[in-house]
Scaffold this motif. Structure first.
Motif, PDB file in Angstrom:
ATOM      1  N   ARG A  71       0.810  -1.200   0.000  1.00  0.00           N
ATOM      2  CA  ARG A  71       0.000   0.000   0.000  1.00  0.00           C
ATOM      3  C   ARG A  71       0.850   1.259   0.000  1.00  0.00           C
ATOM      4  N   HIS A  72       1.901   1.265   0.807  1.00  0.00           N
ATOM      5  CA  HIS A  72       2.652   2.502   0.966  1.00  0.00           C
ATOM      6  C   HIS A  72       3.883   2.572   0.073  1.00  0.00           C
ATOM      7  N   ARG A  78       3.024   1.357  -3.991  1.00  0.00           N
ATOM      8  CA  ARG A  78       2.110   2.308  -4.619  1.00  0.00           C
ATOM      9  C   ARG A  78       2.867   3.579  -5.045  1.00  0.00           C
ATOM     10  N   ASN A  79       3.827   3.993  -4.220  1.00  0.00           N
ATOM     11  CA  ASN A  79       4.574   5.196  -4.559  1.00  0.00           C
ATOM     12  C   ASN A  79       5.694   4.930  -5.552  1.00  0.00           C
TER      13      ASN A  79
END
Lengths: 390, 323
Positions: A302-303, A306-307
């Motif tokens: 997610r963190h 995703r980036n």
């Protein structure tokens, strides 16, 4: 946002116009033309050559030809192929495109997905033994001399092990009394793949708002299973049942090229993802995510991932054009009569209408792909969204 | 009042190529229920390392070599990652230094808060969570529309307020505020401090306030510790330390800050650089900056160790009576 899309569309049209004119001028700059060998034929009267040129309008000055080409292009008239005379470039493309589309769409999706997956795991396990070995393997397959590698794959899987077919894109003896054209089957397979992917995306989108994580995972898994069951029923009922054996034949021939190109193509994505993700992992919000007590998997996916996605998507957009133009090397090595071979053929024979049509087709696709990329950036990174409003 | 956090002889070092960096050396302190505890010192003295070690969030090369951390009477050192995850945010949460980068830029603020709540109370519905975020936002003075905004759309002060809301979202017992007002202008700084004090009172939270600004510490805390080069050199009631600083370093910190009451004095600056923390022995590292070192100090004969001088005031024995 709408203003931005409008402005970009406007730019696209200008760029495409320039692209069209430049390609025409470049093709015109090739010395000679497709009909020159008529001059070598002693049985033809001397003015036959001029007559043929006049027939195709090639005797007119360059400016006039460019103008009429562009005008006709926007009318939807691409002329006739010089080599396969009564056929138009569109007919030729329609025949070749599904083959290339099927093969390279498969390759792109698989290699992007596996590349991203492996890349993020590599970054996450930085310093471990498995990371070292997979990175070395990736660098090898990223830098390997591709034709040699493809031939080695053919030799091993096709000749030595005799598991997979070589030299054809289908078994002619199987298709000899087939009621279907191979293109029909290809189009059906493409439709099937697109529908299955759309359903998969819809499942993902609709479950996005489920608050409980375990429930979300279960619902998605059930959706995936339903998709597989649905596919099974699709191929075992009605019309598709009759086409199943032929589709199976094509799929069987696709395994080796897909495998080979994927092995070469995934490495670039994997290495890029690894690098960008290692940068992202140093960011402060990763620490926040850890402090929040989130699970490792969630922090990673997610963190961090995703980036890290943005540069990877950029590289994906650049390679996505191969869905349309294929790759001359791959298609030649695996005897896959697709777009790549058509382009090569038409350029070598100076079959200008076909070459122009294929090139502008690729051009349109590339421009649209970049346009979609720009819009998807705004989706992937909200910071871009603001600037693009102006 | 019982202690919520007991740190005993905690040491942590970073393993680097040039040797071990002793960032936290033999640190001992207690934080009581509902109390606010200040940690002050110059940059690079190990304040943030202490904070990170409490949650065991130090970088991978940061190794805890000894000591114990008892949170709510449970030993935290030696817990597995999964057990620690349950304590993080639910037990102890952090308001980070420079909240600017503490938010994931591609996820909405509300979602980032909800994510933490989902992790620690998985049975809550989305609307329950959102309702709670609204209440928290109201408390820290944020509009509820911020829930649907992305971090880059917020100003620094708003981000820091949202950060406080985030820190409160899982009802922690202890909040570590790691220089929460650095990088904010003075007016916003003051508002944020008020906000922190307000939530601390409302929820009866314990607070560890980390800052290099001794004036803020005076305003915010009941007890405080002064850190120098990874060690605590003075520990005690904030009031007592301000009235009667025993350690030369504390005195110098105080003299470098202007006071608006009392006589006007010339501000003093601290000479010298913070010492390097690589491969030190346990001798006093302040001696070469000490304005008035004793002979023992100069010859580096004394080990650093806190000694009690009153029931609530400890000071490093090295500097107990240097003037």
């Amino acid at each position: 946002m709408y203003r931005y899309i409008f402005r970009r569309t406007y730019q696209l049209i200008i760029v495409f116009f320039l692209f069209l004119v430049t390609s025409y001028l470049l093709f015109d700059a090739i010395p000679g033309n497709a009909f020159q060998n008529l001059l070598l034929n002693p049985d033809l009267p001397p003015d036959a050559y001029e007559q043929v040129l006049a027939l195709y309008g090639l005797d007119k000055p360059l400016s006039e030809r460019v103008f009429s080409y562009v005008v006709n292009f926007f009318k939807g008239d691409f002329g006739y192929s010089y080599k396969y005379y009564p056929k138009t470039p569109i007919e030729l493309i329609a025949e070749r495109l599904p083959r290339t589309l099927m093969l390279f769409a498969m390759v792109n999706i698989i290699s992007f997905y596996t590349g991203f997956l492996i890349g993020k795991i590599l970054a996450w396990r930085r310093g471990s033994k498995s990371e070292t070995w997979i990175t070395i393997t990736s660098v090898f397959s990223y830098t390997v001399f591709y034709p040699w590698f493809a031939l080695m794959m053919l030799w091993y899987f096709g000749y030595k092990m005799d598991w997979l077919p070589i030299g054809k894109f289908l078994y002619p003896e199987k298709w000899y009394d087939s009621p279907y054209d191979s293109d029909v089957i290809f189009v059906l397979m493409i439709k099937f793949t697109v529908i299955v992917s759309i359903i998969q995306v819809l499942i993902y989108v609709f479950t996005k708002n489920i608050e409980s994580l375990s429930l979300k995972r279960n619902v998605r898994f059930i959706g995936f299973l339903l998709n597989i069951v649905g596919s099974y029923f699709f191929w075992n009922t009605g019309d598709a049942l009759l086409k199943k054996t032929y589709a199976g034949d094509i799929a069987y021939h696709m395994i080796l090229p897909v495998l080979t190109v994927t092995v070469v193509a995934f490495a670039g994505t994997a290495l890029l993802t690894r690098t960008t993700m290692m940068e992202v992992l140093k960011d402060d919000y990763i620490l926040t995510a850890r402090a929040k007590g989130l699970s490792q998997r969630r922090i990673r996916d997610r963190h961090a991932a995703r980036n890290a996605l943005l540069p990877v998507v950029t590289s994906f957009i650049f390679t996505i054009v191969t869905i349309i133009d294929g790759s001359v090397l791959t298609e030649t090595i695996f005897s896959w009569p697709g777009m790549g071979q058509l382009i090569l053929d038409s350029v070598l024979n100076e079959d200008i209408p076909v070459a122009m049509a294929t090139f502008s087709f690729i051009g349109v696709f590339a421009l649209i792909a970049h346009f979609v990329a720009d819009i998807s950036y705004a989706y992937l990174d909200p910071r871009i969204r603001i600037q693009s409003q102006g | 009042m019982s202690s919520i956090l007991e740190v005993t002889n905690l040491s942590m070092h970073y393993e680097t190529i040039s040797g071990n960096v002793d960032a936290v050396k033999d640190v001992t302190f207690n934080v009581k229920q509902g109390e606010s505890f200040g940690l002050v010192g110059e940059s690079g003295c190990g304040k943030t390392s202490v904070a990170m070690t409490l949650l065991q969030l130090q970088p991978e090369n940061g190794k805890i070599s000894q000591g114990s951390i008892k949170f709510d009477s449970n030993e935290m050192i030696g817990l597995s990652e999964n057990e620690l995850r349950k304590i993080r945010w639910k037990g102890m949460s952090i308001v980070f230094q420079g909240a600017m980068n503490a938010w994931n830029p591609v996820v909405k603020v509300g979602e980032q808060i909800r994510e933490a709540m989902r992790e620690h109370s998985p049975n809550n519905s989305k609307s329950e969570n959102t309702k709670k975020i609204r209440e928290l936002f109201e408390m820290v003075g944020l509009d509820e529309s911020v829930i649907e905004r992305f971090p880059h759309e917020l100003s620094g002060g708003m981000k820091q307020r949202a950060m406080i809301a985030l820190a409160l979202s899982c009802d922690p017992k202890l909040i570590i505020a790691d220089e929460p007002t650095t990088a904010l202008d003075v007016v916003i700084q003051d508002q944020i401090l008020k906000e922190i004090r307000k939530v601390q009172e409302v929820f009866g939270l314990s607070l560890i306030y980390i800052s290099h600004d001794i004036a803020v510490i005076a305003e915010m805390t009941d007890n405080m510790a002064v850190m120098y080069a990874g060690s605590i050199v003075e520990l005690g009631k904030t009031e007592e330390i301000f009235k009667d600083p025993k350690h030369a370093y504390t005195r110098m910190l105080l003299e470098s800050t202007p006071s608006i009451i009392g006589e006007k004095k010339k501000l003093r600056s601290l000479d010298g650089e913070p010492p390097t923390l690589i491969n030190n022995d346990n001798k006093c590292l302040f001696s070469y900056r000490c304005p008035n070192p004793t002979n023992e100090c100069k010859n580096r004969e004394l080990d650093m160790e806190l000694i009690k001088i009153s029931s609530s005031h400890y000071v490093d024995k090295c500097c107990i009576d240097c003037e």
